[in-house]
Design a protein around this motif. Structure first.
Motif, PDB file in Angstrom:
ATOM      1  N   VAL A   1     -16.865  -6.306   3.831  1.00  0.00           N
ATOM      2  CA  VAL A   1     -17.131  -7.498   4.618  1.00  0.00           C
ATOM      3  C   VAL A   1     -16.363  -7.365   5.917  1.00  0.00           C
ATOM      4  CG1 VAL A   1     -17.010  -9.995   4.630  1.00  0.00           C
ATOM      5  CG2 VAL A   1     -17.268  -8.793   2.483  1.00  0.00           C
ATOM      6  N   GLY A   2     -16.970  -7.725   7.008  1.00  0.00           N
ATOM      7  CA  GLY A   2     -16.292  -7.609   8.302  1.00  0.00           C
ATOM      8  C   GLY A   2     -15.249  -8.685   8.475  1.00  0.00           C
ATOM      9  N   ARG A   3     -14.340  -8.780   7.527  1.00  0.00           N
ATOM     10  CA  ARG A   3     -13.378  -9.869   7.532  1.00  0.00           C
ATOM     11  C   ARG A   3     -11.986  -9.274   7.546  1.00  0.00           C
ATOM     12  NH1 ARG A   3     -13.781 -15.109   6.525  1.00  0.00           N
ATOM     13  NH2 ARG A   3     -11.931 -16.064   5.642  1.00  0.00           N
ATOM     14  N   VAL A   4     -11.208  -9.569   8.564  1.00  0.00           N
ATOM     15  CA  VAL A   4      -9.890  -8.970   8.714  1.00  0.00           C
ATOM     16  C   VAL A   4      -8.813  -9.965   8.299  1.00  0.00           C
ATOM     17  CG1 VAL A   4      -8.239  -7.951  10.336  1.00  0.00           C
ATOM     18  CG2 VAL A   4     -10.694  -7.532  10.611  1.00  0.00           C
ATOM     19  N   THR A   5      -7.971  -9.563   7.359  1.00  0.00           N
ATOM     20  CA  THR A   5      -6.843 -10.397   6.954  1.00  0.00           C
ATOM     21  C   THR A   5      -5.608  -9.893   7.697  1.00  0.00           C
ATOM     22  OG1 THR A   5      -7.843 -10.650   4.789  1.00  0.00           O
ATOM     23  CG2 THR A   5      -5.520 -11.225   4.985  1.00  0.00           C
TER      24      THR A   5
ATOM     25  N   ASN B   1      -6.190  -6.011  -6.149  1.00  0.00           N
ATOM     26  CA  ASN B   1      -6.629  -5.088  -7.205  1.00  0.00           C
ATOM     27  C   ASN B   1      -7.368  -3.871  -6.660  1.00  0.00           C
ATOM     28  OD1 ASN B   1      -6.334  -7.845  -8.395  1.00  0.00           O
ATOM     29  ND2 ASN B   1      -6.590  -6.646 -10.264  1.00  0.00           N
ATOM     30  N   GLY B   2      -7.041  -3.478  -5.460  1.00  0.00           N
ATOM     31  CA  GLY B   2      -7.657  -2.282  -4.878  1.00  0.00           C
ATOM     32  C   GLY B   2      -8.986  -2.541  -4.194  1.00  0.00           C
ATOM     33  N   TYR B   3      -9.491  -3.777  -4.251  1.00  0.00           N
ATOM     34  CA  TYR B   3     -10.804  -4.044  -3.667  1.00  0.00           C
ATOM     35  C   TYR B   3     -10.702  -4.546  -2.229  1.00  0.00           C
ATOM     36  CZ  TYR B   3     -12.545  -3.219  -8.296  1.00  0.00           C
ATOM     37  OH  TYR B   3     -12.848  -2.622  -9.491  1.00  0.00           O
ATOM     38  N   ALA B   4     -10.183  -3.711  -1.378  1.00  0.00           N
ATOM     39  CA  ALA B   4     -10.091  -3.999   0.043  1.00  0.00           C
ATOM     40  C   ALA B   4      -9.759  -2.684   0.713  1.00  0.00           C
ATOM     41  CB  ALA B   4      -9.016  -5.035   0.324  1.00  0.00           C
ATOM     42  N   VAL B   5      -9.950  -2.606   2.028  1.00  0.00           N
ATOM     43  CA  VAL B   5      -9.672  -1.369   2.749  1.00  0.00           C
ATOM     44  C   VAL B   5      -8.513  -1.626   3.708  1.00  0.00           C
ATOM     45  CG1 VAL B   5     -10.628   0.398   4.247  1.00  0.00           C
ATOM     46  CG2 VAL B   5     -12.120  -0.820   2.638  1.00  0.00           C
ATOM     47  N   PRO B   6      -7.393  -0.903   3.520  1.00  0.00           N
ATOM     48  CA  PRO B   6      -6.262  -1.107   4.424  1.00  0.00           C
ATOM     49  C   PRO B   6      -6.712  -0.893   5.876  1.00  0.00           C
ATOM     50  CG  PRO B   6      -5.637   0.311   2.600  1.00  0.00           C
ATOM     51  CD  PRO B   6      -7.111   0.108   2.500  1.00  0.00           C
ATOM     52  N   ASN B   7      -6.290  -1.757   6.756  1.00  0.00           N
ATOM     53  CA  ASN B   7      -6.721  -1.646   8.145  1.00  0.00           C
ATOM     54  C   ASN B   7      -5.629  -2.189   9.065  1.00  0.00           C
ATOM     55  OD1 ASN B   7      -8.018  -1.646  10.594  1.00  0.00           O
ATOM     56  ND2 ASN B   7      -9.386  -3.348  10.109  1.00  0.00           N
ATOM     57  N   PRO B   8      -4.992  -1.319   9.842  1.00  0.00           N
ATOM     58  CA  PRO B   8      -3.922  -1.783  10.723  1.00  0.00           C
ATOM     59  C   PRO B   8      -4.429  -2.259  12.084  1.00  0.00           C
ATOM     60  CG  PRO B   8      -3.989   0.596  10.714  1.00  0.00           C
ATOM     61  CD  PRO B   8      -5.121   0.137   9.840  1.00  0.00           C
ATOM     62  N   THR B   9      -5.752  -2.278  12.296  1.00  0.00           N
ATOM     63  CA  THR B   9      -6.267  -2.662  13.612  1.00  0.00           C
ATOM     64  C   THR B   9      -6.934  -4.034  13.540  1.00  0.00           C
ATOM     65  OG1 THR B   9      -8.514  -1.791  13.396  1.00  0.00           O
ATOM     66  CG2 THR B   9      -6.796  -0.223  13.990  1.00  0.00           C
ATOM     67  N   PRO B  10      -6.972  -4.743  14.668  1.00  0.00           N
ATOM     68  CA  PRO B  10      -7.472  -6.119  14.657  1.00  0.00           C
ATOM     69  C   PRO B  10      -8.972  -6.238  14.404  1.00  0.00           C
ATOM     70  CG  PRO B  10      -6.116  -5.721  16.599  1.00  0.00           C
ATOM     71  CD  PRO B  10      -6.365  -4.392  15.962  1.00  0.00           C
ATOM     72  N   LEU B  11      -9.732  -5.157  14.572  1.00  0.00           N
ATOM     73  CA  LEU B  11     -11.174  -5.245  14.361  1.00  0.00           C
ATOM     74  C   LEU B  11     -11.569  -4.527  13.074  1.00  0.00           C
ATOM     75  CD1 LEU B  11     -12.439  -4.560  17.999  1.00  0.00           C
ATOM     76  CD2 LEU B  11     -12.265  -6.771  16.839  1.00  0.00           C
ATOM     77  N   ALA B  12     -12.643  -5.020  12.460  1.00  0.00           N
ATOM     78  CA  ALA B  12     -13.097  -4.416  11.210  1.00  0.00           C
ATOM     79  C   ALA B  12     -13.952  -3.191  11.500  1.00  0.00           C
ATOM     80  CB  ALA B  12     -13.888  -5.438  10.414  1.00  0.00           C
ATOM     81  N   PRO B  13     -13.992  -2.214  10.574  1.00  0.00           N
ATOM     82  CA  PRO B  13     -14.866  -1.059  10.740  1.00  0.00           C
ATOM     83  C   PRO B  13     -16.301  -1.535  10.957  1.00  0.00           C
ATOM     84  CG  PRO B  13     -13.443  -0.762   8.828  1.00  0.00           C
ATOM     85  CD  PRO B  13     -13.222  -2.157   9.324  1.00  0.00           C
TER      86      PRO B  13
ATOM     87  N   PRO C   1      -2.359  -6.656  11.393  1.00  0.00           N
ATOM     88  CA  PRO C   1      -3.565  -6.647  10.560  1.00  0.00           C
ATOM     89  C   PRO C   1      -3.268  -5.926   9.254  1.00  0.00           C
ATOM     90  CG  PRO C   1      -4.044  -5.920  12.801  1.00  0.00           C
ATOM     91  CD  PRO C   1      -2.556  -5.932  12.662  1.00  0.00           C
ATOM     92  N   LEU C   2      -3.841  -6.417   8.154  1.00  0.00           N
ATOM     93  CA  LEU C   2      -3.526  -5.843   6.846  1.00  0.00           C
ATOM     94  C   LEU C   2      -4.699  -5.068   6.244  1.00  0.00           C
ATOM     95  CD1 LEU C   2      -1.577  -8.888   5.375  1.00  0.00           C
ATOM     96  CD2 LEU C   2      -0.630  -6.819   6.395  1.00  0.00           C
ATOM     97  N   PHE C   3      -5.840  -5.722   6.117  1.00  0.00           N
ATOM     98  CA  PHE C   3      -6.951  -5.014   5.477  1.00  0.00           C
ATOM     99  C   PHE C   3      -8.263  -5.733   5.768  1.00  0.00           C
ATOM    100  CE2 PHE C   3      -5.050  -7.925   2.377  1.00  0.00           C
ATOM    101  CZ  PHE C   3      -6.140  -8.729   2.062  1.00  0.00           C
TER     102      PHE C   3
END
Lengths: 523, 313, 311
Positions: free
Chosen positions: A272-276, A311-323, A489-491
């Protein structure tokens, strides 16, 4: 007396027993029970601050964004930019009718845009409609819109359900009732009834024949009725999914594995294009000192947060925008601070703090305390706990305050918080303007970040139509955000949809979370 | 008696005014800007001002209170900040669920509490007595949210006897009643405990009162004595307790409706608290307080009517 | 109050009830020839269920002070290799989603969960006593204060606490204030009734302007008369305050993570109810036990202080 009482007990027992033995209803296969968490603000998309999938089925937009981010013709079969993007002409489909039998044409489009801009309607989406200077109906099926300056996110914005086309006749007829009792669009499903707090029932639009190209089916949907059941509670939703009374529901991360073993439920995972992110209040002392924010950034281990809290169901992401979003760049991962507690401590010392057994203190003996505000939902309080666990490795005192969603949103503009753990979902980089531009300090810039360089970049990004040029601008902007750390940004979330295994052909919408039913059918 | 009723009604006026002021002030005491709740992230400043004006939040306080009261009298609590729907319409759609839940719980409380209390009193110090009193004690020591989860786990999940959540039509259809049994139990058992203990001690007390002894001396059949005299005299004070319990059950609806996903007023209000949707919180608070006050008045009058020993001062 | 039932004894039982409507009458009941302390204790000890209450309470009071110290693990220590594990010899009540030992967390949470009740009632008691004294002593204030009290009493059950928390915002501190305020009315009425009676009995005192000394005198007098019922009543109130606080925490309006307050533990455990039911069952059992203990003790105390119940 005792005799009477025993008779009473016996009678109660019989009544209860009779109720319990009721046979289960036979499942018919022409409808779907779909769980949803909270009622929409309104089914009038011009007014609703957020939309959910029930909106998406009622309304079509001029432009459609597919799951992979490409734009397809929707109600507009084609469009054309002129004057460097400050003028756009939409060529409309000629075979579209609203649910109430009125014709969809250029007048309807003009009505819809004028309504969004009308101060009396007070639509919160007026801003993203762009700085419109004129709307011109060229002929029955051609409409031209002029803007003060080019709008880079134009197609993205107009593909949002906020810009769904609503029947002018219905809006004029139902007035205030529109959006509550009535909702009339051109989508594959029509509103049957909305019992707030209970259910929203949509029925198939039998006349539908204008599905976007990327669907297999352009005609009427195969499933007759969509019954959205209001289930605000996760546990009860899961029990419904397990028992078969619910066909489609989101599965919270702790339960994904369990449902993967359930043969009756198909777990469909989609990014999901949702950044936490953890946003740090950059105007509040002492966190206005960039080094302190960077020290916090040095404590974060995204992989661990994702494993433990999600529980592992997210993608680590240190950038403010989603893949997948324009401007997302894998190279920026290297700019982010790696987990390095010593480096973090060094930064705190540089900023004039001393470590003791009790925590960190400034020269006047005031303790450095970091508070995290977040939502009081299960997922966010879990996230906050795991994040806190990492930050305290600095030796810092960290507190958590979980707030009701309304309180969190209404109090962050006051700026009493040190940081806020929150997420956003929007797949155009222009949204960074809302969160980090100094124009929006009174509202959505919840981290109170002020940086004229970033403001300039964001302003340019909003009007730069050329995608490559625009991507470069947002690359620069993200670099500033990561380095100065108003945001950590976390994931990005992975959405798990539990679906009755007999249901085939489900597609995900552009956000990733929302299913589309045009192709769906029961096996 | 009529004068007594009139005076009691008259005394309600300051209470009602006080409740309305308290509920009105909530939104102004609370920290934060209520409009921010309604704004999507992509909204601009102009978007925000338009919404503020639409809600009348730019007006001075007394004017806002005046319109609050004027509208509330007509049962108009304005629009939900969050959804823009009419709060009164929404509430009237939800009250039936809450009332039905309250009725089911109250029925469970009365039908289990009072017989248990009577049995315990009649067989004092027997196993029945001890069992009833332990049951009663557990009834009001178990937090009702915990009891609700236990019932869900046991009857819903393990045994699969009863639906674990939601509603299905009104209670006079068997199906509808079925959905309210677990919620009713989780809410009603604590009241049942209170009623059982009250009934028991009232019965014990009345049994020892002279006229029963006299009746017994006259040789009347013992069970008839108990029924005609003891029960009647023991149950009169219970009516007041039922009134208080009614309020307790109304207040308990917040938790029970949330756990069992019942579309009632309580859950609506809890969601409103999380969304900071003050018109809804205000309306629910005001209405629940009014219903409670009126129910108590009714119960007091009933009590006065039933018990001729009450003096009206 | 408008009615004065002759059958006053029945009101004595009203205190079983959290929302007893007639505290003044209740006060009248429990007074009488004062007991010596040893006799009260004797009566308490003889009462089996009261004794059980005392034992349970003693254990919990001990846990308030030493719970964290005797816990087998650090209640905040995480172990990501050992999450959501079922009860075992290592972790008697299993572990939570961060691998923290549930038993240790519950023990450590005792202080938070129970002191909330005590503090809330202390708040309610002090405000209530103050308002009751002022209302009873000064006629000019009486009406205003009592109407205010009437307004507070118009909110049934949890509603007042929920409303206050909804206004002030979530958090344990606000929860204590909210529950404290909702127990003000009964104390205020109790005290006011007693002050009026003392004034009534002393014509001179009632006639002349009250000096500081008189007020102290009245206060002492009132306190002596009313100490016993207040203690009994407060015992029951503490039980219901603990219950109310855990209910609010359960709704997510109370304690904040990572605090192991019991209501919050249940709220957080609930999301794992289907895979790890111990996360709900264990803290729920502790709350129930604590409330049971306090109520048993209260029952015994009431019987022991009631002069009419023989030995």
């Amino acid at each position: 007396m005792l005799k009477y009482f025993s008779v009473f007990i016996l009678a109660m027992g019989l009544v209860l027993g009779g109720l319990v033995l009721d046979a289960d209803a036979v499942q018919a296969k022409d409808y779907l029970n779909i769980a949803y968490g909270s009622d929409p603000v309104s089914l009038d998309v011009h007014v609703a601050p957020s939309t959910s999938h029930y909106h998406n089925h009622i309304y079509d937009t001029l432009v459609v964004r597919s799951g992979d981010g490409d734009y397809y013709p929707g109600l507009a079969s084609d469009w054309e930019f002129a004057d460097d993007g400050a003028v756009v002409t939409f060529y409309l489909r000629e075979d579209v009718w609203f649910h109430d039998g009125t014709k969809f044409n250029a007048d309807a489009v003009q009505f819809n845009f004028e309504r969004i801009l009308d101060p009396a309607v007070a639509s919160p989406h007026g801003g993203i409609a762009g700085p419109i200077t004129g709307i011109f109906v060229e002929d029955e099926y051609t409409i031209t819109i002029n803007y003060e300056e080019p709008v880079a996110a134009l197609l993205y914005n107009y593909s949002q359900t906020f810009f769904g086309m609503q029947s002018p006749a219905a809006i004029e007829k139902y007035k205030d009732e529109y959006g509550n009792e009535y909702a009339v669009g051109t989508g594959p499903y029509k509103l049957d009834v909305w019992n707030a707090g209970e259910e929203i029932v949509l029925v198939r639009n039998e006349d539908y024949s204008w599905g976007a190209d990327f669907y297999d089916n352009q005609g009427p949907a195969k499933i007759e009725r969509l019954v959205f059941q209001n289930m605000p509670d996760e546990m009860t939703t899961l029990l419904g999914l397990q028992g078969g009374s619910i066909d489609i529901a989101n599965i919270p991360t702790p339960y994904i594995e369990i449902f993967e073993e359930n043969p009756d439920v198909d777990v469909q995972l989609a990014p999901v294009g949702r950044v936490t992110y953890l946003g740090i209040n950059s105007s509040k002392e002492p966190w206005s000192d960039m080094r302190l924010r960077q020290a916090i950034a040095h404590t974060i281990d995204r992989e661990e947060i994702v494993q433990v809290a999600m529980n592992g169901y997210a993608v680590p992401n240190p950038t403010p925008l989603a893949p997948g979003v324009l401007g997302y760049d894998e190279d920026l991962h290297d700019v982010a601070a790696p987990q390095d507690i010593e480096a973090g401590k060094e930064l705190l010392r540089e900023a004039g703090y001393n470590e003791t057994d009790q925590g960190w203190f400034d020269e006047d003996g005031n303790e450095l305390i970091f508070n995290i505000w977040t939502y009081s939902t299960d997922e966010y309080s879990r996230l906050a706990e795991v994040t806190r666990e990492q930050i305290i490795k600095l030796g810092l005192t960290v507190t958590i305050e979980t707030l009701e969603s309304g309180t969190l949103l209404s109090r962050t503009p006051d700026g009493d918080h040190d940081s806020v753990l929150i997420a956003y979902g929007w797949s155009d980089p222009g949204i960074l303007n809302s969160f980090l531009h100094s124009d929006n300090l009174d509202r959505s810039n919840r981290v109170h970040y002020v940086n004229p360089d970033l403001d300039r970049l964001l302003d340019r990004g909003a009007v730069t139509v050329d995608p490559e040029e625009r991507a470069r601008i947002y690359h620069e902007a993200q670099k500033i955000i990561i380095e100065e750390a108003p945001w950590i940004p976390l994931f990005t979330v992975t959405n798990a949809l539990g679906v009755n295994t007999e249901l085939q052909g489900l597609r995900r919408g552009p956000g990733g979370a929302e299913p589309r039913f045009l192709d769906a059918y029961f096996d | 008696m009529h004068q007594y009723i009139l005076r009691r009604m008259f005394m309600l006026i300051p209470v009602v005014i006080g409740v309305s002021i308290l509920t009105f002030l909530m939104i102004h005491i609370a920290p934060g800007d209520p409009v921010s709740v309604m704004l999507p992230d992509h909204a601009t400043s102009q978007d925000a001002e338009l919404i503020r004006a639409r809600l009348g939040l730019d007006q001075p306080l007394p004017i806002q209170y005046y319109s609050f009261v004027r509208n509330a009298i007509q049962l108009d609590f304005g629009q939900s900040v969050q959804t823009g729907r009419r709060v009164s319409t929404e509430l009237f759609a939800r009250w039936p669920t809450t009332f039905q839940l309250t009725i089911v719980s109250l029925t469970i409380a009365i039908l289990t509490g009072i017989p248990l209390g009577i049995m315990a009193a009649l067989k004092r110090a027997s196993f029945t007595d001890h069992f009833s009193m332990v049951f009663a004690l557990l009834g009001f020591c178990l937090p009702n949210f915990f009891l609700a989860l236990l019932l869900q786990l046991l009857f819903g999940l393990q045994l699969g006897w009863l639906p674990m959540y939601g509603v299905s039509g009104p209670i006079w259809t068997g199906e509808g009643l079925k959905y309210l049994i677990l919620p009713g139990l989780s809410l009603g058992l604590s009241s049942a405990g209170v009623l059982a203990r009250m009934t028991r001690s009232n019965m014990l007390e009345v049994i020892q009162v002279d006229y029963i002894r006299t009746a017994r001396a006259k040789g009347l059949w013992e069970r008839r004595i108990i029924f005609k005299h003891a029960l009647k005299n023991a149950l009169i004070p219970i009516t007041t307790i039922v009134g208080v319990q009614f309020g307790f059950l109304l207040g308990g609806a917040f938790i029970t409706e949330t756990v069992f996903a019942l579309p009632g007023v309580g859950r609506y209000a809890v969601n409103a608290i999380f969304a900071r949707d003050f018109p809804i919180i205000q309306a629910v608070t005001l209405m629940m307080a009014l219903i409670f006050v009126l129910a108590n008045l009714g119960v007091d009058l009933l009590y006065a009517y039933l018990d001729p020993r009450i003096r009206y001062e | 109050m408008n009615k004065t039932p002759k059958n006053r004894r029945s009101f004595f039982k009203n205190i079983l009830q959290n929302n007893s409507k007639k505290p003044e009458d209740f006060a009248r009941e429990i007074k009488g020839p004062p007991h010596s302390k040893s006799r009260v204790w004797l009566k308490l000890k003889r009462n089996k269920s009261a004794l059980m209450g005392i034992i349970i309470i003693s254990i919990f009071i001990m846990l308030i002070f030493f719970g964290e110290a005797i816990a087998p693990y650090d209640p905040l220590e995480t172990d990501y290799q050992n999450i959501l594990s079922a009860p075992s010899l290592d972790n008697w009540l299993g572990t939570d989603f961060m691998g923290r030992d549930v038993f240790s967390r519950i023990l450590a949470g005792t202080r938070l969960s129970l002191t909330v009740g005590f503090i809330a009632i202390a708040i309610g008691l002090s405000i209530g006593v103050f308002l009751g004294l002022v209302a009873g002593l000064y006629k000019s204030w009486d009406n205003l204060i009592m109407r205010f009290i009437d307004v507070l009493m118009a909110f049934p059950g949890l509603l007042l606490s929920i409303t206050i928390v909804a206004t002030l915002g979530a958090g344990l501190q606000n929860v204590m204030i909210a529950i404290g305020i909702s127990s003000v009315p009964l104390y205020a009425r109790l005290i006011r009734g007693e002050v009026l009676k003392v004034k009534e009995n002393d014509y001179i005192l009632a006639a002349r302007a009250l000096g500081a000394k008189d007020i102290r005198l009245i206060f002492q007098h009132v306190l002596i008369n009313i100490a016993a019922p207040i203690i009994v009543y407060s015992t029951f109130r503490v039980a219901s305050a603990v219950l109310a606080a855990s209910s609010l925490s359960f709704l997510g309006l109370g304690a904040q993570p990572p605090d192991p307050e019991w209501g919050r533990l249940i709220n957080q455990g609930r999301q794992y109810m289907l895979i790890a039911p111990w996360l709900v069952l264990a803290p729920g059992t502790f709350i129930t036990l604590a409330i049971l203990g306090i109520n048993l003790f209260g029952d015994g105390l009431r019987d022991a202080l009631d002069p009419r119940i023989g030995e």
